[in-house]
Design a protein around this motif. Structure first.
Motif, PDB file in Angstrom:
ATOM      1  N   ASP A  96       0.856  -1.183   0.000  1.00 23.44           N
ATOM      2  CA  ASP A  96       0.000   0.000   0.000  1.00 23.44           C
ATOM      3  C   ASP A  96       0.891   1.231   0.000  1.00 23.44           C
ATOM      4  OD1 ASP A  96      -2.297   1.542   0.048  1.00 23.44           O
ATOM      5  OD2 ASP A  96      -2.624   1.348   2.208  1.00 23.44           O
ATOM      6  N   MET A  97       0.347   2.344  -0.448  1.00 19.07           N
ATOM      7  CA  MET A  97       1.072   3.616  -0.368  1.00 19.07           C
ATOM      8  C   MET A  97       0.075   4.758  -0.413  1.00 19.07           C
ATOM      9  SD  MET A  97       2.957   3.726  -4.056  1.00 19.07           S
ATOM     10  CE  MET A  97       2.022   3.739  -5.578  1.00 19.07           C
ATOM     11  N   LYS A  98       0.458   5.863   0.233  1.00 18.32           N
ATOM     12  CA  LYS A  98      -0.404   7.045   0.270  1.00 18.32           C
ATOM     13  C   LYS A  98       0.475   8.294   0.323  1.00 18.32           C
ATOM     14  CE  LYS A  98      -4.582   5.063   1.050  1.00 18.32           C
ATOM     15  NZ  LYS A  98      -4.244   3.761   1.532  1.00 18.32           N
ATOM     16  N   TRP A  99       0.035   9.353  -0.376  1.00 19.37           N
ATOM     17  CA  TRP A  99       0.660  10.662  -0.263  1.00 19.37           C
ATOM     18  C   TRP A  99       0.084  11.384   0.953  1.00 19.37           C
ATOM     19  CZ3 TRP A  99       4.475  12.255  -3.593  1.00 19.37           C
ATOM     20  CH2 TRP A  99       4.594  11.609  -4.833  1.00 19.37           C
ATOM     21  N   CYS A 100       0.920  12.142   1.641  1.00 22.91           N
ATOM     22  CA  CYS A 100       0.436  13.055   2.666  1.00 22.91           C
ATOM     23  C   CYS A 100      -0.232  14.240   1.969  1.00 22.91           C
ATOM     24  CB  CYS A 100       1.593  13.527   3.546  1.00 22.91           C
ATOM     25  SG  CYS A 100       1.096  14.603   4.900  1.00 22.91           S
ATOM     26  N   LEU A 150      -1.594   1.655   5.059  1.00 20.82           N
ATOM     27  CA  LEU A 150      -1.346   2.846   5.851  1.00 20.82           C
ATOM     28  C   LEU A 150      -2.303   3.944   5.424  1.00 20.82           C
ATOM     29  CD1 LEU A 150       1.702   5.027   4.799  1.00 20.82           C
ATOM     30  CD2 LEU A 150       0.664   3.354   3.276  1.00 20.82           C
ATOM     31  N   ASP A 151      -2.521   4.897   6.332  1.00 19.49           N
ATOM     32  CA  ASP A 151      -3.344   6.063   6.029  1.00 19.49           C
ATOM     33  C   ASP A 151      -2.788   7.248   6.815  1.00 19.49           C
ATOM     34  OD1 ASP A 151      -5.418   7.481   4.845  1.00 19.49           O
ATOM     35  OD2 ASP A 151      -6.870   7.005   6.419  1.00 19.49           O
ATOM     36  N   TRP A 152      -2.806   8.430   6.180  1.00 22.23           N
ATOM     37  CA  TRP A 152      -2.393   9.660   6.842  1.00 22.23           C
ATOM     38  C   TRP A 152      -3.596  10.302   7.518  1.00 22.23           C
ATOM     39  CZ3 TRP A 152       2.688  11.535   6.687  1.00 22.23           C
ATOM     40  CH2 TRP A 152       3.556  10.919   5.765  1.00 22.23           C
ATOM     41  N   SER A 153      -3.328  11.037   8.580  1.00 17.84           N
ATOM     42  CA  SER A 153      -4.414  11.724   9.288  1.00 17.84           C
ATOM     43  C   SER A 153      -4.901  12.963   8.542  1.00 17.84           C
ATOM     44  CB  SER A 153      -3.959  12.117  10.697  1.00 17.84           C
ATOM     45  OG  SER A 153      -2.836  12.982  10.641  1.00 17.84           O
ATOM     46  N   THR A 154      -4.266  13.299   7.426  1.00 16.08           N
ATOM     47  CA  THR A 154      -4.549  14.553   6.701  1.00 16.08           C
ATOM     48  C   THR A 154      -5.430  14.332   5.473  1.00 16.08           C
ATOM     49  OG1 THR A 154      -2.518  14.235   5.435  1.00 16.08           O
ATOM     50  CG2 THR A 154      -2.379  15.581   7.429  1.00 16.08           C
ATOM     51  N   GLY A 158      -8.089  21.101   5.064  1.00 19.23           N
ATOM     52  CA  GLY A 158      -8.193  21.837   6.320  1.00 19.23           C
ATOM     53  C   GLY A 158      -7.678  21.005   7.482  1.00 19.23           C
ATOM     54  N   ARG A 159      -6.839  21.613   8.290  1.00 21.34           N
ATOM     55  CA  ARG A 159      -6.243  20.911   9.423  1.00 21.34           C
ATOM     56  C   ARG A 159      -5.912  21.929  10.497  1.00 21.34           C
ATOM     57  NH1 ARG A 159      -0.336  19.669   9.821  1.00 21.34           N
ATOM     58  NH2 ARG A 159      -0.043  18.169  11.498  1.00 21.34           N
ATOM     59  N   ALA A 160      -6.306  21.623  11.727  1.00 15.91           N
ATOM     60  CA  ALA A 160      -6.011  22.521  12.839  1.00 15.91           C
ATOM     61  C   ALA A 160      -4.506  22.616  13.037  1.00 15.91           C
ATOM     62  CB  ALA A 160      -6.680  22.005  14.111  1.00 15.91           C
ATOM     63  N   GLY A 161      -4.042  23.821  13.378  1.00 16.46           N
ATOM     64  CA  GLY A 161      -2.607  24.033  13.502  1.00 16.46           C
ATOM     65  C   GLY A 161      -1.954  23.189  14.570  1.00 16.46           C
ATOM     66  N   ASP A 162      -2.719  22.832  15.598  1.00 17.13           N
ATOM     67  CA  ASP A 162      -2.145  22.049  16.675  1.00 17.13           C
ATOM     68  C   ASP A 162      -2.357  20.551  16.501  1.00 17.13           C
ATOM     69  OD1 ASP A 162      -4.863  22.094  16.998  1.00 17.13           O
ATOM     70  OD2 ASP A 162      -4.832  22.427  19.163  1.00 17.13           O
ATOM     71  N   GLN A 163      -2.915  20.154  15.354  1.00 14.49           N
ATOM     72  CA  GLN A 163      -3.190  18.737  15.119  1.00 14.49           C
ATOM     73  C   GLN A 163      -1.907  18.023  14.704  1.00 14.49           C
ATOM     74  OE1 GLN A 163      -5.658  17.761  11.693  1.00 14.49           O
ATOM     75  NE2 GLN A 163      -6.744  16.247  12.898  1.00 14.49           N
ATOM     76  N   PRO A 164      -1.475  16.993  15.439  1.00 12.53           N
ATOM     77  CA  PRO A 164      -0.242  16.293  15.063  1.00 12.53           C
ATOM     78  C   PRO A 164      -0.429  15.493  13.781  1.00 12.53           C
ATOM     79  CG  PRO A 164      -1.336  15.166  16.877  1.00 12.53           C
ATOM     80  CD  PRO A 164      -2.077  16.444  16.662  1.00 12.53           C
ATOM     81  N   LEU A 165       0.667  15.279  13.083  1.00 11.61           N
ATOM     82  CA  LEU A 165       0.644  14.507  11.847  1.00 11.61           C
ATOM     83  C   LEU A 165       0.873  13.041  12.189  1.00 11.61           C
ATOM     84  CD1 LEU A 165       0.568  14.409   8.763  1.00 11.61           C
ATOM     85  CD2 LEU A 165       3.013  14.950   8.751  1.00 11.61           C
ATOM     86  N   LYS A 166      -0.087  12.194  11.815  1.00 10.10           N
ATOM     87  CA  LYS A 166      -0.053  10.793  12.222  1.00 10.10           C
ATOM     88  C   LYS A 166      -0.252   9.862  11.027  1.00 10.10           C
ATOM     89  CE  LYS A 166      -3.426  11.715  15.072  1.00 10.10           C
ATOM     90  NZ  LYS A 166      -4.514  11.595  16.078  1.00 10.10           N
ATOM     91  N   ILE A 167       0.217   8.628  11.196  1.00 12.66           N
ATOM     92  CA  ILE A 167      -0.018   7.532  10.247  1.00 12.66           C
ATOM     93  C   ILE A 167      -0.573   6.360  11.037  1.00 12.66           C
ATOM     94  CG2 ILE A 167       1.110   5.776   8.806  1.00 12.66           C
ATOM     95  CD1 ILE A 167       3.079   7.891   7.887  1.00 12.66           C
ATOM     96  N   ILE A 168      -1.606   5.713  10.500  1.00 16.08           N
ATOM     97  CA  ILE A 168      -2.074   4.445  11.061  1.00 16.08           C
ATOM     98  C   ILE A 168      -1.734   3.357  10.048  1.00 16.08           C
ATOM     99  CG2 ILE A 168      -4.430   4.672  10.112  1.00 16.08           C
ATOM    100  CD1 ILE A 168      -3.508   3.159  13.554  1.00 16.08           C
TER     101      ILE A 168
END
Length: 455
Positions: A96-100, A150-154, A158-168
């Protein structure tokens, strides 16, 4: 909005190894770039019995899973070969692969889940003629496992400035892994791992609207939800699918909408506030390995349906009136299993073609779903590398454009130039009648580029 069913093949590329993942870059300025991942099992050769082998027993070489990452550039000035290869990179087999969906430290990032059990991050950098992907960071999930998704949290705009960047991510032992990405010096850090399924966890995905929530699907037929702040206890378990759950995507356009697909050949749409019963259940006559919401049109869903090819669904009434989704387009190619599919973020403005360019809706179907329940863990029966009998791969030709050989009543059809625009993600800007999409498939090791006329 009215939707017609016209899908045109623009190009076919020979990927040499069997292709199972294809992803268009979503970032402005890079949306002409398309990544394709391959997965192939090389058959182990038995070693002859000898004194070094205890008791004269033959020792088998371990299985070798081959992979290659391709990067293509879409050139709308070339109507015959619009996809041009700009890079190829040998890797472990890619599952699998995903772009942020946001730039990280000024670069586009591509995440890979591979057969070595690792999540890789690659950074897109400019080269003399185009772009190339270079290794940035890698993290092994567990020993003796394959990273399956895998999946990105983004995933939504739109993304809150304090939202951390995560991968599941999910793996072949049934575990999920939550990773954090350091954005200033991009590297991966594991935050949590937990057992989610009894068998392979085929898929893991974020709720893009509430990124502490993730969903998973496994070969045990279960769809589960999790709060990553308390990962040891699931929020819900659904047995609504009757076979392994292998595709999940949260809608990036509408909160609470979730799509899932399974080997049971059904796509279910859910309201995440009530996971007891789906909003809609749509049969698609093939195991649903990937599903992708359209980047602009909130009601369109693209599905890679293995032996049933790919399908485009209108989910408007399914979401609003709990009716079965409407299949707008269905294409089945002979001798192939479609495992990868993705929409382009380029707005395809105009492409004039003779009606005869459209493929028939059914070009032949492989009747057997070749995924073996006891096999670890491939989208289907693992494809064996073509070889010359001595373990050497046979060379394959590079490109086979369909457009060069299509005839109608003895007249060669010529494509006119297309016009694309790399604009923002405002749905009002997406007034194009055309969408560009790509699919890839097993057995025929092919990457297909399509134009879909939908409005």
């Amino acid at each position: 909005m009215g939707w017609t069913m016209g899908c045109f093949a623009l190009q076919t590329v020979d990927t040499e190894l069997t292709a199972d993942s294809v992803e268009w870059c979503p970032l402005q300025g890079c949306r002409h770039l398309l990544a394709c991942g391959t997965y192939q099992l090389r058959r182990p050769e038995d070693r002859p019995a000898g004194p070094q082998n205890k008791g004269g027993m033959e020792v088998k070489e371990p299985q070798v899973r081959l992979g290659r990452l391709f990067l293509y550039s879409f050139n709308d000035n070339n109507s015959i070969h619009p996809l041009v290869e700009v890079q190829r990179k040998d890797t472990s087999a890619i599952l699998d692969m995903k772009w942020c969906h946001i730039p990280v430290a000024g670069h586009a990032l591509l995440g890979l889940a591979d057969a070595s059990g690792s999540i890789q991050l690659l950074r897109l950098v400019e080269s003399e003629k185009s772009h190339v992907l270079e290794p940035l960071s890698s993290l092994a999930l567990e020993e003796q496992c394959l990273a399956l998704s895998l999946d990105w949290s983004t995933g939504k705009t739109g993304r809150a400035g304090d939202q951390p960047l995560k991968i599941i991510s999910s793996d072949s032992t049934g575990q999920l892994h939550l990773l954090m990405v350091n954005e200033t010096r991009p590297r991966l850090q594991k935050v949590a791992s937990w057992q989610a399924h009894q068998f392979e966890a085929w898929i893991a995905a974020f709720n893009y609207w509430h990124t502490e929530i993730v969903y998973s699907g496994g070969d045990d037929g279960l769809l589960r939800g999790w709060d990553t702040r308390v990962p040891s206890k699931f929020l819900f378990t659904s047995k609504r699918h009757t076979m392994g759950v292998c595709s999940i995507q949260s809608s990036p356009h509408r909160e609470h909408i979730l799509a899932t697909g399974s080997y049971d050949e059904h796509i279910l749409l859910w309201d995440t506030r009530n996971m007891k019963q789906p909003l809609a259940d749509t049969p698609v006559q093939g195991g649903v390995w990937r599903i992708k919401w359209h980047p602009f049109h909130h009601h369109l869903l693209l599905a890679a349906c293995m032996h049933s090819g790919f399908k485009i669904l209108n989910c408007q009434k399914a979401m609003e009136e709990r009716q079965e989704a409407t299949v707008l387009t269905s294409h089945t190619l002979p001798d192939s299993l479609v495992y990868g599919a993705d929409w382009s973020w380029l707005l395809f403005r105009s492409l004039q073609r003779a009606p005869s360019w459209s493929f028939p809706s059914n070009l032949g179907t492989k009747t057997a779903d070749l995924k073996g329940a006891s096999e670890l863990p491939t989208p289907c029966h693992e494809c064996i590398e073509d070889n010359d009998g001595e373990g050497h791969a046979r060379p394959q030709s590079g490109m086979k454009p369909l457009t060069e050989g299509m005839r109608k009543n003895g007249t060669w059809l010529q494509a006119t130039a297309a016009t694309t625009r790399d604009c923002g993600v405002n749905p009002e800007e997406a007034d194009s009648a055309f969408s560009l999409l790509a699919t890839c498939s097993f057995y025929d090791h092919a990457l297909h580029l399509w134009e879909w006329e939908g409005n």
